[in-house]
Design a protein around this motif. Sequence first.
Motif, short mmCIF file in Angstrom:
data_model
loop_
_atom_site.label_atom_id
_atom_site.label_comp_id
_atom_site.label_asym_id
_atom_site.label_seq_id
_atom_site.Cartn_x
_atom_site.Cartn_y
_atom_site.Cartn_z
N SER A 147 21.77 33.79 23.72
CA SER A 147 22.09 35.15 23.29
C SER A 147 22.92 35.87 24.35
CB SER A 147 20.80 35.94 23.01
OG SER A 147 20.07 35.35 21.96
N GLN A 148 22.55 35.69 25.61
CA GLN A 148 23.29 36.32 26.70
C GLN A 148 24.72 35.78 26.76
OE1 GLN A 148 22.34 38.78 28.68
NE2 GLN A 148 24.29 38.77 29.77
N LYS A 149 24.87 34.48 26.59
CA LYS A 149 26.20 33.88 26.59
C LYS A 149 27.04 34.42 25.45
CE LYS A 149 28.55 29.39 26.30
NZ LYS A 149 28.37 27.93 26.11
N ARG A 180 11.47 44.10 28.07
CA ARG A 180 10.24 44.87 27.93
C ARG A 180 9.02 43.98 27.70
NH1 ARG A 180 12.72 49.48 23.82
NH2 ARG A 180 13.98 50.59 25.40
N SER A 181 9.27 42.71 27.49
CA SER A 181 8.17 41.78 27.21
C SER A 181 7.64 41.14 28.48
CB SER A 181 8.66 40.69 26.24
OG SER A 181 9.09 41.25 25.01
N ILE A 227 27.07 42.54 18.44
CA ILE A 227 26.79 42.97 19.81
C ILE A 227 25.50 43.78 19.86
CG2 ILE A 227 27.58 44.53 21.64
CD1 ILE A 227 30.43 43.62 21.05
N GLU A 228 25.33 44.69 18.92
CA GLU A 228 24.13 45.52 18.89
C GLU A 228 22.88 44.66 18.72
OE1 GLU A 228 24.71 48.31 15.77
OE2 GLU A 228 26.11 49.58 16.91
N LEU A 229 22.97 43.67 17.87
CA LEU A 229 21.81 42.80 17.63
C LEU A 229 21.47 41.99 18.88
CD1 LEU A 229 19.72 41.92 15.59
CD2 LEU A 229 21.33 40.23 14.72
N GLN A 281 19.80 44.13 21.38
CA GLN A 281 18.41 44.35 21.01
C GLN A 281 17.52 43.20 21.46
OE1 GLN A 281 18.08 45.15 16.79
NE2 GLN A 281 19.66 46.76 16.87
N ILE A 282 18.06 41.97 21.34
CA ILE A 282 17.30 40.80 21.78
C ILE A 282 16.94 40.92 23.25
CG2 ILE A 282 17.47 38.32 22.24
CD1 ILE A 282 19.15 38.07 19.68
#
Length: 250
Positions: A240-242, A224-225, A212-214, A217-218
């Motif tokens: 990743s969101q899924k 921020r990009s 979850i933490e990783l 972070q994604i």
Amino acid sequence: MPLLALLVIACQVTCGLHVVRSGQERYWLYLIIALPGLGCLIYFLGIMLPDLLGSRRGRQTLNRLHDSIDPQRHLRALRDELEIRDTRDTRVNLADELLRMGQAEEAAQHYQTALRGIHSDAPDILLGLARARFALGDFAGCQASLDQLIAHNPDFRSADGHLLYARALEGQGNDLKAEEEYRALGSYSASPEANYRYALLLRRQGRQREAIELLQQIHTHARRSARHYRTLHKEWLDLSQKALLELQRD
């Protein structure tokens, strides 16, 4: 109705003449005849308009239309070229297209054949062979190709190759080593794919909190990009969101 029919026939004749005079593939004639009106519209948008504009986008549109109508056209041309001259480049180009078309077994054969003479340790060919072997489920063979690449090309750098190496290790059940590679790759790779796959590995190992933490972070990095980053990597950000939502529900 007669006027409309005459207009359609005139369009068919105009498009048909353009096919013949410009040397286009003959399947366009069949499309124009089989689908009156619609066939002419597709041909105009796909061939005549890009030809008139001469733009890069027009050429890309043309290629996409060609691929959708005749997906084997590049493959046929590359096979013909290989028959005329069997060189490193013609064989590798054919192998690349075969792999893109999902014909990994034949692609692997061509990559293997291309590894000859001064090209016996060529990094691009070994990387292609590794991809083909991975697609075939031959994870040990994939790793062997990449090990050969690394041994004979110590200065070669490829984030895609590094990711493939990590996935090959994971495919063989070597989770500990795969985790090391994913972690190293995540520290420099521009794509979120490596961290996404690392999170899936953590999830499979039952390390839900770390996964979850990783994944968080994604998405923090993505927010921020610049928009270009989010557009370029949309597939992996969506996955990743899924995965994050699924883990948070568990």
